[in-house]
Design a protein around this motif. Structure first.
Motif, PDB file in Angstrom:
ATOM      1  N   VAL A 218       0.839  -1.201   0.000  1.00  0.00           N
ATOM      2  CA  VAL A 218       0.000   0.000   0.000  1.00  0.00           C
ATOM      3  C   VAL A 218       0.876   1.253   0.000  1.00  0.00           C
ATOM      4  CG1 VAL A 218      -1.767   1.294   1.276  1.00  0.00           C
ATOM      5  CG2 VAL A 218      -1.942  -1.197   1.070  1.00  0.00           C
ATOM      6  N   TYR A 219       1.977   1.225   0.765  1.00  0.00           N
ATOM      7  CA  TYR A 219       2.930   2.341   0.697  1.00  0.00           C
ATOM      8  C   TYR A 219       3.379   2.560  -0.750  1.00  0.00           C
ATOM      9  CZ  TYR A 219       3.748   2.038   5.814  1.00  0.00           C
ATOM     10  OH  TYR A 219       3.618   2.032   7.180  1.00  0.00           O
ATOM     11  N   GLY A 220       3.667   1.446  -1.444  1.00  0.00           N
ATOM     12  CA  GLY A 220       4.121   1.535  -2.831  1.00  0.00           C
ATOM     13  C   GLY A 220       3.078   2.148  -3.740  1.00  0.00           C
ATOM     14  N   ASP A 221       1.808   1.808  -3.505  1.00  0.00           N
ATOM     15  CA  ASP A 221       0.725   2.402  -4.293  1.00  0.00           C
ATOM     16  C   ASP A 221       0.692   3.919  -4.110  1.00  0.00           C
ATOM     17  OD1 ASP A 221      -0.211  -0.037  -5.320  1.00  0.00           O
ATOM     18  OD2 ASP A 221      -1.448  -0.411  -3.566  1.00  0.00           O
ATOM     19  N   LEU A 222       0.847   4.360  -2.857  1.00  0.00           N
ATOM     20  CA  LEU A 222       0.868   5.797  -2.574  1.00  0.00           C
ATOM     21  C   LEU A 222       2.024   6.476  -3.295  1.00  0.00           C
ATOM     22  CD1 LEU A 222       0.146   8.404  -1.033  1.00  0.00           C
ATOM     23  CD2 LEU A 222       1.456   7.495   0.913  1.00  0.00           C
ATOM     24  N   MET A 223       3.212   5.897  -3.195  1.00  0.00           N
ATOM     25  CA  MET A 223       4.378   6.508  -3.815  1.00  0.00           C
ATOM     26  C   MET A 223       4.278   6.489  -5.337  1.00  0.00           C
ATOM     27  SD  MET A 223       5.944   7.720  -1.363  1.00  0.00           S
ATOM     28  CE  MET A 223       7.204   8.434  -2.427  1.00  0.00           C
ATOM     29  N   THR A 224       3.625   5.468  -5.888  1.00  0.00           N
ATOM     30  CA  THR A 224       3.434   5.397  -7.342  1.00  0.00           C
ATOM     31  C   THR A 224       2.671   6.610  -7.841  1.00  0.00           C
ATOM     32  OG1 THR A 224       3.497   2.974  -7.432  1.00  0.00           O
ATOM     33  CG2 THR A 224       2.321   4.099  -9.208  1.00  0.00           C
ATOM     34  N   LEU A 225       1.551   6.905  -7.199  1.00  0.00           N
ATOM     35  CA  LEU A 225       0.731   8.022  -7.684  1.00  0.00           C
ATOM     36  C   LEU A 225       1.381   9.372  -7.387  1.00  0.00           C
ATOM     37  CD1 LEU A 225      -1.725   8.897  -9.173  1.00  0.00           C
ATOM     38  CD2 LEU A 225      -3.063   8.725  -7.067  1.00  0.00           C
ATOM     39  N   MET A 226       2.003   9.500  -6.233  1.00  0.00           N
ATOM     40  CA  MET A 226       2.680  10.761  -5.935  1.00  0.00           C
ATOM     41  C   MET A 226       3.788  11.036  -6.948  1.00  0.00           C
ATOM     42  SD  MET A 226       2.914  10.989  -1.781  1.00  0.00           S
ATOM     43  CE  MET A 226       3.441  12.696  -1.856  1.00  0.00           C
ATOM     44  N   THR A 227       4.512   9.989  -7.311  1.00  0.00           N
ATOM     45  CA  THR A 227       5.593  10.147  -8.286  1.00  0.00           C
ATOM     46  C   THR A 227       5.033  10.438  -9.674  1.00  0.00           C
ATOM     47  OG1 THR A 227       6.931   8.603  -7.003  1.00  0.00           O
ATOM     48  CG2 THR A 227       7.665   9.074  -9.231  1.00  0.00           C
ATOM     49  N   THR A 228       3.921   9.799 -10.009  1.00  0.00           N
ATOM     50  CA  THR A 228       3.280  10.051 -11.302  1.00  0.00           C
ATOM     51  C   THR A 228       2.838  11.500 -11.428  1.00  0.00           C
ATOM     52  OG1 THR A 228       2.493   7.764 -11.464  1.00  0.00           O
ATOM     53  CG2 THR A 228       1.338   9.401 -12.790  1.00  0.00           C
ATOM     54  N   MET A 229       2.304  12.058 -10.354  1.00  0.00           N
ATOM     55  CA  MET A 229       1.717  13.399 -10.413  1.00  0.00           C
ATOM     56  C   MET A 229       2.727  14.524 -10.214  1.00  0.00           C
ATOM     57  SD  MET A 229      -1.507  12.922 -11.027  1.00  0.00           S
ATOM     58  CE  MET A 229      -2.109  14.576 -10.710  1.00  0.00           C
ATOM     59  N   LYS A 230       3.938  14.216  -9.794  1.00  0.00           N
ATOM     60  CA  LYS A 230       4.828  15.251  -9.281  1.00  0.00           C
ATOM     61  C   LYS A 230       5.252  16.284 -10.327  1.00  0.00           C
ATOM     62  CE  LYS A 230       9.318  13.042 -10.025  1.00  0.00           C
ATOM     63  NZ  LYS A 230       9.822  14.099 -10.913  1.00  0.00           N
ATOM     64  N   ALA A 231       5.239  15.962 -11.615  1.00  0.00           N
ATOM     65  CA  ALA A 231       5.735  16.919 -12.616  1.00  0.00           C
ATOM     66  C   ALA A 231       4.768  17.097 -13.776  1.00  0.00           C
ATOM     67  CB  ALA A 231       7.096  16.460 -13.135  1.00  0.00           C
ATOM     68  N   LEU A 232       3.496  16.808 -13.553  1.00  0.00           N
ATOM     69  CA  LEU A 232       2.531  16.912 -14.653  1.00  0.00           C
ATOM     70  C   LEU A 232       2.030  18.341 -14.810  1.00  0.00           C
ATOM     71  CD1 LEU A 232       0.295  13.735 -14.335  1.00  0.00           C
ATOM     72  CD2 LEU A 232       2.373  14.077 -15.664  1.00  0.00           C
ATOM     73  N   PRO A 233       2.118  18.892 -16.017  1.00  0.00           N
ATOM     74  CA  PRO A 233       1.536  20.217 -16.270  1.00  0.00           C
ATOM     75  C   PRO A 233       0.025  20.096 -16.389  1.00  0.00           C
ATOM     76  CG  PRO A 233       2.389  19.305 -18.306  1.00  0.00           C
ATOM     77  CD  PRO A 233       2.751  18.320 -17.229  1.00  0.00           C
ATOM     78  N   LEU A 234      -0.669  21.209 -16.260  1.00  0.00           N
ATOM     79  CA  LEU A 234      -2.112  21.199 -16.475  1.00  0.00           C
ATOM     80  C   LEU A 234      -2.422  21.013 -17.957  1.00  0.00           C
ATOM     81  CD1 LEU A 234      -3.184  24.175 -14.177  1.00  0.00           C
ATOM     82  CD2 LEU A 234      -3.442  21.726 -13.715  1.00  0.00           C
ATOM     83  N   ALA A 235      -3.486  20.290 -18.384  1.00  0.00           N
ATOM     84  CA  ALA A 235      -4.458  19.774 -17.431  1.00  0.00           C
ATOM     85  C   ALA A 235      -4.323  18.253 -17.391  1.00  0.00           C
ATOM     86  CB  ALA A 235      -5.865  20.173 -17.838  1.00  0.00           C
TER      87      ALA A 235
END
Length: 472
Positions: free
Chosen positions: A299-316
């Motif tokens: 579950v920790y890994g799932d959290l880190m997966t999404l945080m890492t995915t979102m960390k540099a995404l421009p809008l939208a």
């Protein structure tokens, strides 16, 4: 033909089709997708954006599709159509003809998937809250049964001070209370309707977002269309809540694993919640606890997966965000599975109370109480600390405990000791004397239990209100 094929002159390569498709995991959103589409189509008809009879035809077709899916009469999960949204729309058009093509008016897959995920997460938060409440009731039940079950408390895994199993259970009940509260907060914060945001800049059609909000049970509409389609904070917040909940279950699992060991023998799991060995016939393994401990990292890994995915995404919206679903679904499924098995496992666990008491009588866990005894006789605490340290050292050399030392032995180290020292060192006295708020005295633990039970009653009322906002 792809629903977006007008711009293209070549068919998509099959390898790209497979790579791009999400239907294998977002298929579980079919109910949310259809529910959102029904509300959207109804609004289009009310607003005159499409004809009323067309809206009615679309709604009827969507209801038929939902019925058929849930009765296994329709398989709409075709990878050729990428995701659940396009699969549903294709099925609808095949059933009702060109009218089905009007459903996507004033809507993008970007705000459509944002809606589906919010509807899904709202529902799952309610289910996880119920499981957490049920588990906390088990902890309360165990606490009530063990107000006087003395056991050693530990620091650094060294026996430290006397407590009770009831007090121990209420510590974990406090952790679960915070977990439940965090889920409530997450639900309230994410209870916003994103539909109407369009691809990123809303729409020129005169849509009625408030009507759709009311139809789908959201508290508010999102305030900015760019944020509406690109926000996944609520998914990250949920997985953060679930990670902490898993941490708490993992800590308790570690306790149970220790308690069930031959070295401790504080508890024994029911046969129905234990496993054996293929080669060692004597073994009774706490595999459930070990799996929960292991799944916490998942579950920790799932959290880190999404945080890492979102960390540099421009809008939208960016296609990277398709990666949100697998980790969110996995975290939800894992936590629910752990709660479902942990509660009955813990309820049926047998405590070895005599072993707990025996362990509490060893290791000098009443040494602090001995020092406090001297303080009450007028000895400064630091001096009392040194005196008791010498006593413990004497006991270790003589293979004695504080309780088995003679009064002459006590007096040889300090003339402040009297016959009443034995009552002060009694474990029952030690526990009952710790009656301050938060302590292990039975009366105080009963107060803690009552407060948690009030919290649980309030949480169940809140959960019932939250469920009234669900429309799937």
């Amino acid at each position: 033909m792809k629903l977006w094929a007008g711009r293209f002159q070549k068919e998509t390569d099959n390898v790209v089709n497979d790579f791009n498709s999400s239907i294998q995991f977002d298929g579980r959103l079919y109910r949310e997708d259809i529910t959102g589409s029904i509300a959207h189509a109804t609004m289009l008809g009310r607003q005159g954006i499409i004809e009323e009879h067309e809206a009615e035809k679309i709604v009827a077709g969507l209801k038929e599709i939902l019925y058929d899916i849930e009765n296994n009469d329709l398989d709409v999960f075709n990878p050729e159509y990428e995701d659940i949204h396009m699969n549903i729309e294709v099925a609808l058009t095949q059933r009702i003809g060109d009218t089905g093509k009007r459903l996507h008016t004033a809507r993008s897959r970007n705000d459509q998937v944002a809606l589906d995920m919010r509807l899904y997460v709202k529902k799952e938060i309610c289910e996880i809250m119920q499981l957490a409440i049920d588990f906390e009731k088990v902890l309360v039940e165990k606490a009530k049964e063990n107000l006087d079950t003395v056991m050693p408390g530990y620091t650094h895994l060294q026996r430290a001070q006397p407590t009770t199993f009831g007090h121990y259970m209420m510590a974990y009940a406090q952790m679960l209370r915070r977990d439940i509260s965090r889920l409530e907060d997450c639900f309230e914060r994410m209870d916003e309707l994103p539909l109407g945001s369009g691809a990123l800049a809303s729409t020129t059609y005169p849509i009625d977002r408030e009507f759709v909000r009311d139809q789908l049970g959201f508290a508010r509409v999102t305030e900015n269309s760019l944020d509406g389609v690109s926000d996944r904070d609520y998914c990250i917040e949920l997985m953060s809540c679930l990670s902490m909940m898993m941490m708490h279950m993992s800590r308790l699992s570690e306790e149970v694993i220790s308690w069930c060991s031959w070295e401790w023998r504080f508890a024994e799991l029911d046969d129905a919640y234990s496993t054996g060995s293929s080669i060692m016939p004597q073994k009774k393994n706490p595999d459930v606890c070990e799996l929960i401990r292991g799944k916490t990292g998942r579950v920790y890994g799932d959290l880190m997966t999404l945080m890492t995915t979102m960390k540099a995404l421009p809008l939208a919206y960016n296609k990277d965000m398709q990666e949100d679903k697998e980790c969110v679904f996995d975290a939800i499924d894992t936590v629910k599975q752990c709660l479902e098995v942990f509660a009955p496992m813990f309820r049926t666990m047998t405590l070895r109370k005599k072993n707990m008491r025996k362990a509490a009588s060893q290791g000098f866990i009443n040494a602090t109480d001995c020092a406090d005894y001297l303080v009450k006789k007028g000895v400064p605490f630091r001096d009392a600390y040194m005196i008791v340290g010498r006593l413990v050292n004497t006991c270790i050399r003589a293979d004695e405990t504080l309780e088995t030392m003679t009064l002459k032995d006590f007096a040889s180290i300090s003339n402040k000791f009297g016959p009443d020292v034995y009552d002060a060192l009694d474990l029952k006295t030690c526990v009952e004397g710790r009656s301050v708020i938060g302590g292990p005295a039975p009366k105080e633990v009963t107060r803690q239990i009552n407060k948690i039970e009030t919290f649980l009653a309030d949480s169940e009322e809140q959960l019932a209100e939250m469920r009234t906002r669900l429309r799937t």
